[in-house]
Design an enzyme around this catalytic site. Sequence first.
Site, mmCIF file in Angstrom:
data_model
loop_
_atom_site.group_PDB
_atom_site.id
_atom_site.type_symbol
_atom_site.label_atom_id
_atom_site.label_comp_id
_atom_site.label_asym_id
_atom_site.label_seq_id
_atom_site.Cartn_x
_atom_site.Cartn_y
_atom_site.Cartn_z
ATOM 1 N N GLY A 71 -14.272 7.851 -7.335
ATOM 2 C CA GLY A 71 -14.778 6.756 -6.321
ATOM 3 C C GLY A 71 -14.828 5.888 -7.012
ATOM 4 C CG ASN A 125 -4.197 4.905 1.018
ATOM 5 O OD1 ASN A 125 -5.052 5.419 0.566
ATOM 6 N ND2 ASN A 125 -2.588 5.065 0.534
ATOM 7 C CG HIS A 155 0.085 3.899 -3.327
ATOM 8 N ND1 HIS A 155 -0.013 5.619 -3.553
ATOM 9 C CD2 HIS A 155 1.335 4.004 -4.411
ATOM 10 C CE1 HIS A 155 1.489 5.452 -4.007
ATOM 11 N NE2 HIS A 155 1.466 4.716 -4.258
ATOM 12 C CG ASP A 183 2.693 4.472 9.255
ATOM 13 O OD1 ASP A 183 2.871 5.465 7.866
ATOM 14 O OD2 ASP A 183 3.780 3.234 8.882
ATOM 15 C CD GLU A 184 1.884 10.364 13.507
ATOM 16 O OE1 GLU A 184 2.060 11.412 13.483
ATOM 17 O OE2 GLU A 184 1.401 9.651 14.520
ATOM 18 N N GLY A 185 3.633 8.162 7.847
ATOM 19 C CA GLY A 185 4.491 8.791 6.510
ATOM 20 C C GLY A 185 3.462 8.696 5.608
ATOM 21 C CG ASP A 228 1.146 6.279 -0.256
ATOM 22 O OD1 ASP A 228 0.057 6.129 0.029
ATOM 23 O OD2 ASP A 228 1.404 6.964 -1.396
#
Length: 212
Positions: free
Chosen positions: A12, A107, A109, A141-143, A145
Amino acid sequence: MKRIVVLASGRGSNFLAVASAVSRGMINGRCVGLIVDRPGTLAAVRAGEHGIPVFTIDYSVFSTKSAYEEELIGTLRSLAPDLVVLAGYMKILGSGIIREYVGRIINIHPSLLPSFPGLDAQGQALAYGVKVSGCTVHFVDEGTDSGPVILQRCVPVLEDDDPGILAERILAEEHIALPEAVALFCSDRLRILGRTVIRLPDDSGEQVPGSL
Ligand code: GAR
């Protein structure tokens, strides 16, 4: 003021970077909840220290991923977030959640995407032999990263690095990049045009953490 919900799976430190920026008034928003996917995370302890409600949805007690996701989406709906931040959240979000919050999930990464998506990005970078790596904040999105990039910060990769040392160097940049991206989103300064994220000028005189 935007309602921010953070999802995390472990330590975190990125969550803490966002929560601290909120506390310092650098973000036009407030953290209305931290959702963790297992009990006993340091992220949950840190949320407690900041008075942020913690919702533990223990992945291991659900018999299917869709049952887990149903609980997750119910919790998200109850928190009514304007922005969902994946900060070291180590599960792939289901498409139902991504569609419901399209353009509102970001996100962080630990690589310069599109290089080295998925797990162990720092190990992948070392194995490939790149000389520069870094971190990316992107819309989800749906992929894996693969969504539009909001911002990136880079670090050198040194010859005697191991994955842990490289991860630490990248993490320091993550702690700048993620609050900056959250601040931009919460000030309505991001527009998605296809794959490109446009950063609108600041006409309020507000400072965004990390900006020059
Ligand atoms: C961070 O390095 C983050 O970029 C990474 O996990 C770490 C979490 O640290 N996330 C991913 O690899 C997601 N694919 P933290 O719990 O201290 O923020």
